[in-house]
Motif scaffolding. Structure first.
Motif, PDB file in Angstrom:
ATOM      1  N   GLU A  77       0.834  -1.199   0.000  1.00  0.00           N
ATOM      2  CA  GLU A  77       0.000   0.000   0.000  1.00  0.00           C
ATOM      3  C   GLU A  77       0.864   1.241   0.000  1.00  0.00           C
ATOM      4  O   GLU A  77       1.896   1.292   0.653  1.00  0.00           O
ATOM      5  CB  GLU A  77      -0.875   0.030   1.263  1.00  0.00           C
ATOM      6  N   TYR A  78       0.418   2.242  -0.735  1.00  0.00           N
ATOM      7  CA  TYR A  78       1.100   3.524  -0.754  1.00  0.00           C
ATOM      8  C   TYR A  78       0.052   4.565  -1.111  1.00  0.00           C
ATOM      9  O   TYR A  78      -0.851   4.270  -1.884  1.00  0.00           O
ATOM     10  CB  TYR A  78       2.240   3.500  -1.782  1.00  0.00           C
ATOM     11  N   PRO A  79       0.131   5.786  -0.557  1.00  0.00           N
ATOM     12  CA  PRO A  79      -0.932   6.750  -0.842  1.00  0.00           C
ATOM     13  C   PRO A  79      -1.071   7.139  -2.310  1.00  0.00           C
ATOM     14  O   PRO A  79      -2.106   7.659  -2.707  1.00  0.00           O
ATOM     15  CB  PRO A  79      -0.531   7.974  -0.016  1.00  0.00           C
ATOM     16  N   ILE A  96       5.932   0.781   6.862  1.00  0.00           N
ATOM     17  CA  ILE A  96       5.512   1.948   7.647  1.00  0.00           C
ATOM     18  C   ILE A  96       4.185   2.502   7.139  1.00  0.00           C
ATOM     19  O   ILE A  96       3.490   3.222   7.858  1.00  0.00           O
ATOM     20  CB  ILE A  96       6.581   3.055   7.623  1.00  0.00           C
ATOM     21  N   PHE A  97       3.818   2.177   5.920  1.00  0.00           N
ATOM     22  CA  PHE A  97       2.533   2.635   5.396  1.00  0.00           C
ATOM     23  C   PHE A  97       1.415   1.724   5.876  1.00  0.00           C
ATOM     24  O   PHE A  97       0.321   2.185   6.213  1.00  0.00           O
ATOM     25  CB  PHE A  97       2.575   2.678   3.869  1.00  0.00           C
ATOM     26  N   GLU A  98       1.720   0.449   5.912  1.00  0.00           N
ATOM     27  CA  GLU A  98       0.693  -0.505   6.320  1.00  0.00           C
ATOM     28  C   GLU A  98       0.474  -0.499   7.821  1.00  0.00           C
ATOM     29  O   GLU A  98      -0.603  -0.828   8.298  1.00  0.00           O
ATOM     30  CB  GLU A  98       1.077  -1.916   5.834  1.00  0.00           C
ATOM     31  N   ALA A  99       1.493  -0.107   8.567  1.00  0.00           N
ATOM     32  CA  ALA A  99       1.376  -0.094  10.031  1.00  0.00           C
ATOM     33  C   ALA A  99       0.999   1.273  10.571  1.00  0.00           C
ATOM     34  O   ALA A  99       1.048   1.489  11.772  1.00  0.00           O
ATOM     35  CB  ALA A  99       2.698  -0.540  10.655  1.00  0.00           C
ATOM     36  N   LEU A 129       3.669   5.511   9.580  1.00  0.00           N
ATOM     37  CA  LEU A 129       4.090   5.278  10.962  1.00  0.00           C
ATOM     38  C   LEU A 129       5.432   5.948  11.171  1.00  0.00           C
ATOM     39  O   LEU A 129       6.389   5.678  10.439  1.00  0.00           O
ATOM     40  CB  LEU A 129       4.213   3.766  11.220  1.00  0.00           C
ATOM     41  N   GLY A 130       5.508   6.809  12.148  1.00  0.00           N
ATOM     42  CA  GLY A 130       6.773   7.478  12.390  1.00  0.00           C
ATOM     43  C   GLY A 130       6.717   8.246  13.687  1.00  0.00           C
ATOM     44  O   GLY A 130       5.682   8.313  14.340  1.00  0.00           O
ATOM     45  N   TYR A 131       7.840   8.863  14.041  1.00  0.00           N
ATOM     46  CA  TYR A 131       7.884   9.690  15.232  1.00  0.00           C
ATOM     47  C   TYR A 131       8.657  10.943  14.877  1.00  0.00           C
ATOM     48  O   TYR A 131       9.419  10.970  13.908  1.00  0.00           O
ATOM     49  CB  TYR A 131       8.562   8.944  16.389  1.00  0.00           C
ATOM     50  N   ILE A 132       8.456  11.992  15.661  1.00  0.00           N
ATOM     51  CA  ILE A 132       9.190  13.217  15.390  1.00  0.00           C
ATOM     52  C   ILE A 132      10.254  13.392  16.468  1.00  0.00           C
ATOM     53  O   ILE A 132       9.951  13.414  17.652  1.00  0.00           O
ATOM     54  CB  ILE A 132       8.223  14.423  15.295  1.00  0.00           C
ATOM     55  N   PRO A 133      11.530  13.448  16.070  1.00  0.00           N
ATOM     56  CA  PRO A 133      12.591  13.552  17.069  1.00  0.00           C
ATOM     57  C   PRO A 133      12.578  14.919  17.744  1.00  0.00           C
ATOM     58  O   PRO A 133      12.118  15.907  17.175  1.00  0.00           O
ATOM     59  CB  PRO A 133      13.880  13.363  16.254  1.00  0.00           C
TER      60      PRO A 133
END
Lengths: 408, 332, 106
Positions: A14-16, A112-115, A123-127
């Motif tokens: 999956e991808y947008p 990271i797209f599927e999760a 799916l990610g975080y901002i440092p």
């Protein structure tokens, strides 16, 4: 969400956005076995692009010592643990390595797209700011000091240098995360750029890039990232007379670990079958160069020849299932591969195809306990029009200087 | 049915009732008075003193506030986790200039984005861009129904002094605009404009307008923010609403809490509400009931219709003269 | 585009006259400001492996046996020189011979 084919994962994902059609893809091979962390690549990028107010914490190129180091701090451990939390025990590779469309088997875990969380695209975080302030933390720190020291094939205590730039991914996390399409991928060379007029500093790209190569600039309130020195790729540097040129970080490499080029791609993102292209040859034919954390799902375009001395489990997680074959093929290179490896940093111009002219037998050496014949072949590199731009022999030329050149 | 064909008093009654019925239907259909269709919950009162841009102006203390409810944006990613529950709106107009004061609770002021990974408090108002068009069904407008957005950000006026506070700098070689690409590209985010005047026609299409005509200022108190936004009644271009005394304007609100890492779609939003630009000031005697409710034209119309229908039925079928059901006219 | 807003410098940079650029932090007495090397223990067996790998790598970029041997005796190649200092010529010859068998001495 669209379905796109990711050949690193050996499956659709999956991808947008649907995959775009583009001509060529910016790609490179880094030989970790040779990196000495001199940071010349880092400083060449810094002094070219990120030396102005607001860019103090930006290192579009960085070299970090694994396993403890990372810029920003612990970027990979954090994302890997987020993925493991989202899909416990499921981040695995199945199936045997296969053809060019699935050379590492199949990844059956979640990208990271599927999760992605509900309400987010990636799916990610901002440092935090402190995470960006210590790019050299844990440099040269090994994993402990056992009494027996080094050993083969894997060192008991080990570290290695991981040089990283933006991977100009085929399915970028930054591009997917941007809510207003301010990031785009150029069709002529696959370089991913942030539109500085359109960006509003939301930092969703900072959050969404798994490699954390999109960075916020407080003085403009927009985000900036590695631009792959695209003016050089376009051939606008007078030094090459219009020929495409490798980026600053690639050409500055003292250890000659980097080779960058432009590969031709098919519409589904797989590379066109071109055995005479040095990057295609190393990635798909010899299979000595592997993508960085392919399980994130972005199809990164910087490939690494894995370090020989590092425990395999660590390398499987970082480069996927192709590690064993890559290390074996690199440790005892074929005759043709040995010639191609001489082309690294032989020229600043981008090599589009190569040829090997055979030469005499140099010597018979023993490598890793088994005999190997060394031939003084000549590797020839050509530009995109087939004109020769460089030729390099396997045997290092011996130049004898006269005893006294000057008064010194 | 012979009653219908004669010109008896009954017929005259029928005609009268029919006329009343038509009148009642007319009230409903043609929206005769400004307050007929919907009730407004916001009012912009006419002010006799200039409130100015100072968010702590005394004018606001004398103006009643309306609390507009906010909910976490959860229509499109990136979605909010919620936070700010309501914004108190006060509005006056003075000298053909519309002033809106917005106050909301936020004890942690986020006025700086000088650190990576930080976000600023902000508030925005949104109007349909062409006053007579339909109100967009969802926030951020639609392709055929754009919205004009006034956004105030707490960090916009920050004069940033970066590394000298947090480190040592030998030298910046180049500091002209070329080395701030966003500035050289004319990106409004890189300016210190306190309020941005923007247009949007769907998610992800937010664009600054050429006419930056909104003025504004914000002030943080012990409990939260007070922000004043102001604009002349008329504005150039066709992408902005025009205001006039007596108008009913649709408006929606959005608030961002930087502490919660709010930005873009991660915000708290309200539905569209109506703002009436009243001709009187708040202190003048009201011409409508003190409950602030409009004259109930709706109710009047319904009652009139009900009376007319009942009357029509009675006129046609006559009053029942046989209550006891024995098929004989009743004896009185 | 005909933007009407004024980009304003957020940071007025004149390092030679801007007092904000002066160093405000004093040198910490306990901060040695010196390179701190992390020592890593090895033994002869580990060094033998390391030397062999080194010779292999240089052989495969086309260096001749005697040129590689010269690196061990050059102080500028610190790790190799340390091995030579600790273990002597025999060690160096063994390392070379393990990769170049025809260089083996009787």
């Amino acid at each position: 969400m669209a379905q796109v084919h990711n050949w690193h994962l050996g499956r659709d994902m999956e991808y947008p956005y649907t995959g775009g059609t583009y001509d060529r893809q910016f790609a490179a091979v880094f030989n970790i076995n040779r990196c000495i962390a001199c940071q010349t690549c880092t400083m060449s990028c810094k002094s070219t692009w990120t030396h102005s107010p607001g860019q103090e914490l930006m290192w579009w190129n960085n070299v970090e010592t694994k396993p403890y180091g990372g810029y920003p701090t612990h970027w990979d451990s954090r994302l890997l643990s987020m993925l493991e939390t989202a899909n416990p025990g499921g981040q695995t590779w199945t199936k045997e390595p296969g053809p060019t469309s699935a050379p590492y088997g199949q990844f059956s875990g979640q990208t990271i797209f599927e999760a992605a969380d509900l309400g987010q695209r990636v799916l990610g975080y901002i440092p935090e700011e402190n995470d960006w302030k210590a790019p050299n933390r844990f440099e040269d720190h090994a994993t402990g000091a056992p009494r027996t020291g080094a050993s083969l094939p894997e060192h008991e205590g080990w570290f290695f240098y991981l040089a990283r730039i933006c991977n100009h991914c085929t399915y970028p996390g930054c591009l997917a995360a941007c809510p207003r399409n301010a990031i785009y991928k150029r069709p002529e060379d696959g370089i991913v750029l942030i539109d500085q007029e359109r960006c509003r500093g939301y930092q969703k790209c900072v959050e969404g890039c798994p490699y954390k190569k999109s960075m916020y600039r407080p003085t403009t309130r927009t985000s900036e990232k590695c631009i792959a020195c695209y003016p050089r790729i376009e051939g606008s540097d007078p030094l090459t007379g219009g020929d495409p040129m490798e980026t600053r970080c690639m050409t500055a490499c003292v250890g000659k670990i980097r080779m960058q080029g432009l590969v031709n791609v098919n519409t589904d993102g797989t590379w066109m079958n071109e055995p005479s292209h040095p990057l295609y040859y190393m990635v798909h034919e010899e299979k000595i160069a592997l993508p960085l954390y392919p399980q994130f799902g972005t199809q990164p375009n910087i490939y690494y020849i894995p370090p020989r001395w590092v425990p395999r489990q660590y390398l499987y997680q970082m480069f996927g299932p192709g590690v064993d074959h890559a290390i074996e093929a690199y440790t005892r290179p074929s005759r043709r591969l040995l010639a191609v490896l001489q082309l690294f940093r032989a020229t600043q111009k981008i090599i589009f195809s190569f040829d090997v002219e055979e030469g005499p037998l140099l010597s018979e050496i023993v490598v890793d306990g088994a005999p190997m014949e060394l031939y003084d072949d000549t590797a020839v590199g050509f530009d995109q029009n087939g004109n020769e731009i460089i030729r390099v022999k396997v045997e290092d030329p011996l130049i004898e200087r006269p005893g006294k050149i000057n008064s010194l | 049915m012979t009653a219908l064909t004669s010109t008896s008093p009954r017929t005259r009654r029928l005609i009268a009732i029919g006329l009343v019925l038509m009148l009642a239907i007319g009230f409903r259909i043609f929206d005769v008075t400004p307050a007929a269709a919907q009730s407004s919950i916001l009012t912009s009162w006419s002010s006799t003193t200039d409130p100015g841009l100072d968010p702590n102006s005394a004018v606001w203390a004398d103006t009643p506030a309306t609390s507009v409810q906010l909910t976490a944006q959860n229509v499109t990613p990136p979605m909010s986790t919620g936070g700010i529950r309501a914004v108190n709106v006060r509005s006056v107009h003075y000298n053909n200039m519309l002033y809106v004061n917005l106050q909301w609770a936020d004890t942690t002021p986020d006025m700086s984005t000088a650190s990576v990974g930080t976000f600023a408090d902000a508030v925005a108002m949104q109007f349909p861009s062409v006053a007579a068009s339909s109100v967009p069904a969802i926030c951020m407008g639609q392709a055929d129904s754009a919205v004009n957005i006034w956004q105030w950000r707490a960090d916009a006026q920050e004069g940033v002094s970066l590394m000298p506070d947090r480190g040592y700098v030998d030298l910046y070689q180049f500091t002209d605009d070329l080395y701030y690409p966003a500035r050289a590209a004319g990106n409004i985010q890189s300016s210190t404009a306190a309020v941005q005047n923007l247009i949007a026609g769907g998610f992800g299409t937010l664009t600054p307008l050429n006419e930056q005509v909104i003025a504004g200022a914000g002030s943080h108190g012990a409990l939260g923010w007070s922000v004043t936004l102001a604009r002349p009644f008329t504005a150039p271009g066709e992408n902005q609403p025009a205001f006039a005394t007596g108008d009913m304007v649709d408006v929606a609100f959005a608030v961002w809490d930087g502490t919660n890492k709010d930005r873009n779609g991660q915000k708290s939003v309200s539905a569209f509400v109506r703002l009436e630009i009243a001709g009187n000031d708040f202190a003048a005697p009201p011409t409508v009931p003190a409950s602030d409710a409009p004259f109930p034209w709706d109710t009047l119309a319904l009652i009139t219709i009900a009376v007319a229908v009942v009357g029509l039925v009675l006129a046609v079928f006559g009053r029942p003269s046989d209550w006891d059901g024995d098929d004989q006219p009743d004896q009185t | 585009m005909t933007a009407t807003w004024e980009p304003v410098r957020l940071l007025d940079v004149r390092p030679e006259i801007d007092p904000a650029f002066k160093v405000e932090k004093d040198v910490e007495a306990e901060d040695p400001l010196e390179l701190v090397g992390v020592t890593y223990p090895t033994d002869r067996e580990a060094d033998t492996i390391a030397a062999r790998c080194f010779v292999e790598e240089y052989a495969m970029i086309g260096w001749r046996a005697d040129d590689i041997a010269a690196l061990f005796t050059s102080p500028e190649y610190a790790a190799l020189y340390r091995m030579f200092s600790a273990y002597g010529f025999g060690f160096v010859h063994e390392a070379i011979a393990s990769v170049f068998p025809d260089q083996r001495r009787a």
